[in-house]
Design an enzyme around this catalytic site. Structure first.
Site, PDB file in Angstrom:
ATOM      1  N   GLU A  85     -34.654  46.009  73.203  1.00 32.24           N
ATOM      2  CA  GLU A  85     -33.332  46.232  72.604  1.00 32.24           C
ATOM      3  C   GLU A  85     -33.303  47.387  71.618  1.00 32.24           C
ATOM      4  OE1 GLU A  85     -34.347  43.301  73.367  1.00 32.24           O
ATOM      5  OE2 GLU A  85     -32.664  42.297  74.344  1.00 32.24           O
ATOM      6  N   HIS A 154     -30.085  30.976  70.163  1.00 38.17           N
ATOM      7  CA  HIS A 154     -29.180  31.617  71.105  1.00 38.17           C
ATOM      8  C   HIS A 154     -27.730  31.309  70.828  1.00 38.17           C
ATOM      9  CE1 HIS A 154     -32.970  32.056  73.231  1.00 38.17           C
ATOM     10  NE2 HIS A 154     -32.396  32.914  74.042  1.00 38.17           N
TER      11      HIS A 154
END
Lengths: 355, 434
Positions: A85, A154
């Site tokens: 990322e 998450h």
């Protein structure tokens, strides 16, 4: 009917594309397809637009939001990245520096924390630091907030984190109209836009008018929408919770309480004017969000109402309905009690109205 | 030259900066008829000569100063042996010699001297508290910035970290606007909004404060070069300290996978802030750290070495082979920044030794003088001009007014109509303009 049932059981599949009513054309489009179509149209409209992220190309998108785009546009414009990322967000920002218009997908916004330096320090602040010399026309998008059973790492909502930073625009669509119009606006915007989707909304269908299906349909960033007119109390929300507010409003209407529901649509810049106008009309305010309470979106709204003209119109203190101040648990019963529910909204409204 | 009468006077005009927008100086060559002496002498490339009717040659420039040294005495170009480059995953490297023209030599000398003097002036202004905050000085490393620019063009792209004043100059900034940015004035290159670490020019993306973040940004610029079908490349610089950053390895991977036209350059000045390379890196062979990326280790104190290596690397990129990595072995005379005296983690003797044995400007000067490519007076003249330029710029930078308060909230968003920004209190309503 029996023959229909046996046809269905036979395992043959068929697809209904959309239902066209006899009067004006109306399209049933779910949020996922609205996002997909918006990206498709913007990719077609401007060659500088491209999409990169994990699994966006050959997998058709981890949540299928980019389905079909790689087949149509190829490797140059739909780019699968490794699981890095910080690296690929930096690459996306650099590409924006040099004149392209990237859409950088984070598989979920939780993973953006790996790359948050590039979003804030490289993207958000550069136009200011360069005194207007260097623009950064980038969109960061992906699902934000809680999902179902994905547990603590998450499930975080990042609206407050990114909403905190000047230089960014932060957008949080609720329905398909929002998703379509705001994503198009974000891609056409010359500034870095954080686009917070919601995984639980992807499959939910909404009606889109013909006007909304037009390829230049954009919703202005920075403008909230009053989804439901009301007189007794203002409910301000964003993303999935807007739907809960409307459901709560429907229940409360039966008891004679008319709620005005404001869909923020944009977190930054916050449309304080619309909220103030509503509060000055109703005299009561409840904010509803999925994120944690401390230093959150609701906290900001309440502070602004206190500091502005609408305070004098409040009949009671403004109140926030938020996610519970804990990391998200896994077990269903615990998870259900970690997020704001419709009953929490109804309860808060009655408390504020002293019912 | 052609037929016709031989010229009586020749004045040579040299482009004395790397960037066409920088002002052009006239350097006198001679005022004698050299072609009678030696018709094979050609004017230096890039000289602007105009032939008049009477066979006279005059320059386009305004003033003429007479040099006492005859032009014929100067060697127009010479070839130098340069240090061999260590190679990683490469069969062959850059050439072992470099040909320097007189014009380029003077240009590199002037630019390196300008960087040197500008940085020393910044040191002075910082100690007078006219410059504040961070100030990371580049003196000692001039050959890197100047050599790199000698190997690419201004239509290529470059990005570096925070030790960026030298690059801002070689990429087209002027001393004036750089210094005014350091002092935080309205005519600064970023209007006083950026400061030392955030200066930008065309095809130069700063000046970046977060160690290592500039490397993926540079790869993104390279991706754009490839995407748009240009044959431009991006030079992405980082230091020995940054070389251990994870995002750099992420960038190596993607740049290689996608064959991006990027030259990774590690400016190894032996110290990441106060930590020597041996204490920071398990492997100090930074040119090999790209693993699958071919690498070169280059003497970063020799401007010709840097130039030849950069040309080699640029050819590699432009031929579609993908990324390449260069380690430039260099040295900074100052500490990490102005708040670091620079002697608690290294010895004064070490600094002195590098200064006396490997100074990039001295090296070039010695080369040019010993090969008769310039005169002592000529170089002194350049020194005087540079000093004056820096003095004028410093004077400007200290007298230019600070940015107007109206500008406080501007440049938040691009291409946006003006909007209200909250000030320090709810009653302070400020306006942001694009």
């Amino acid at each position: 009917m029996a023959s229909l049932r046996s046809f269905l059981r036979s395992g043959k599949t068929f697809v209904i594309l959309f239902v066209v009513t006899s009067c004006a054309s109306v399209f049933q489009v779910n949020v996922r397809d609205a996002l997909n179509q918006a990206m498709d149209e913007e990719l077609e409209r401007d060659e500088r637009v491209f999409l990169l992220g994990e699994e966006v190309a050959q997998y058709d998108g981890a949540y299928k939001v980019s389905r079909g785009l790689w087949k149509k546009y190829g490797d140059k414009r739909i780019i699968d990245t490794p699981i890095t990322e910080m690296g690929f967000a930096g690459i996306a920002v650099g590409a924006a520096f040099a004149g392209l218009r990237p859409i950088c997908e984070f598989m979920t916004w939780n993973f953006s924390m790996q790359a948050i330096d590039q979003v804030i320090n490289s993207a958000a602040k550069t136009y200011y630091m360069s005194a207007g010399f260097q623009t950064v026309p980038i969109v960061f998008r992906g699902p934000n907030g809680s999902s179902a059973g994905v547990a603590a790492q998450h499930s975080q909502c990042f609206a407050a984190w990114y909403g905190h930073c000047p230089g960014l625009k932060v957008v949080s669509p609720w329905n398909s109209e929002d998703a379509r119009g705001l994503l198009k606006a974000a891609i056409r915007d010359d500034n870095p836009v954080v686009f917070l989707e919601n995984e639980m909304m992807y499959g939910v269908p909404f009606e889109l008018s013909e006007e909304m299906m037009h390829k230049d349909f954009v919703i202005p960033i920075g403008k909230a929408k009053v989804e439901r007119q009301g007189t007794h109390i203002t409910l301000v929300s964003h993303s999935r919770c807007v739907g809960f507010c409307l459901d709560a409003a429907a229940v409360l209407a039966k008891e004679g309480v008319e709620c005005e529901v404001v869909n923020l649509r944009t977190i930054r810049p916050l449309d304080v004017d619309t909220i103030e106008a509503s509060v000055m009309k109703t005299g009561n305010l409840v904010t509803v969000e999925g994120g944690w309470p401390q230093y959150g979106v609701g906290a900001e709204i309440c502070a602004r109402i206190m500091e502005g003209p609408a305070f004098n119109y409040l009949d009671a203190p403004a109140v926030r309905v938020t996610g519970v101040d804990i990391p998200m648990p896994y077990a269903k019963i615990l998870e259900d009690h970690s997020v704001p529910q419709i009953k929490d909204i109804i309860f808060s409204v009655k408390k504020v109205l002293n019912m | 030259m052609g037929s016709g009468r031989l010229p009586k006077t020749i004045v040579c005009e040299h482009r004395t900066s790397l960037h066409p927008q920088m002002h052009v100086k006239t350097i006198p060559c001679k005022e004698k008829n050299i072609y009678e002496q030696d018709p094979d002498i050609l004017p230096p490339s890039g000289a602007h000569l105009r032939w008049t009717e009477g066979g006279q040659v005059v320059s386009e420039a305004a003033s003429v100063v007479v040099s006492s040294r005859s032009y014929a005495d100067f060697t127009p170009e010479a070839t130098f042996d340069i240090k061999k480059v260590d190679l990683h995953r490469l069969e062959e490297g850059p050439p072992l010699t470099s040909t320097l023209t007189r014009e380029d030599g003077l240009k590199y000398y002037r630019t390196m001297q300008t960087i040197r003097r500008m940085e020393l002036k910044a040191d002075q202004l910082y100690k007078q508290k006219i410059i504040r905050g961070f100030c990371h000085l580049y003196d000692g490393q001039e050959a890197c910035a100047v050599g790199i620019e000698g190997g690419i063009t201004l239509s290529d792209h470059l990005i570096t970290a925070y030790r960026a004043h030298g690059y801002t100059l070689t990429r087209g900034g002027t001393v004036r606007e750089i210094m005014a940015e350091l002092t935080g004035r309205r005519e600064g290159i970023a209007k006083g909004k950026g400061g030392s670490m955030h200066m930008y020019t065309k095809n130069f993306y700063g000046g970046n404060g977060i160690v290592g973040a500039q490397v993926p940004l540079g790869a993104g610029v390279a991706l754009a070069c490839k995407y748009l079908g240009t044959d431009q490349l991006c030079v992405s610089l980082y230091g020995d300290g940054a070389a251990n950053q994870g995002q750099i390895f992420e960038t190596y991977n993607m740049a290689s996978l996608w064959k991006l036209p990027i030259i990774f350059i590690c400016e190894n000045n032996q110290y990441g802030m106060g930590t020597s390379v041996e204490r920071a890196s398990a492997s100090t062979e930074y040119y090999k750290r790209g693993d699958f990326i071919p690498g070169l280790r280059v003497d970063g104190m020799d401007v010709l070495c840097v130039r030849e290596a950069t040309k080699f690397a640029a050819d590699h990129c432009r031929s579609g082979k993908g990324p390449i990595l260069m380690e430039l072995q260099t040295y900074r005379y100052h500490g990490h920044s102005m708040s670091d005296p620079g002697v608690s983690y290294r010895t004064r003797e070490e600094i002195q030794e590098v200064r006396s044995k490997s100074d990039p400007i001295s090296m070039l000067k010695d080369r040019m003088l010993s090969n008769n490519m310039a005169s002592v007076e000529e170089l002194k003249e350049i020194d005087i001009e540079v000093r004056k330029e820096i003095e004028d710029a410093a004077q400007f930078a200290t007298t230019d007014p600070e940015p107007p308060l109206d500008d406080l909230c501007s440049h938040i968003y691009a291409n946006e109509k003006s909007f209200e920004v909250r000030g320090a209190t709810p009653w302070t309503k400020l306006t942001s303009h694009s």
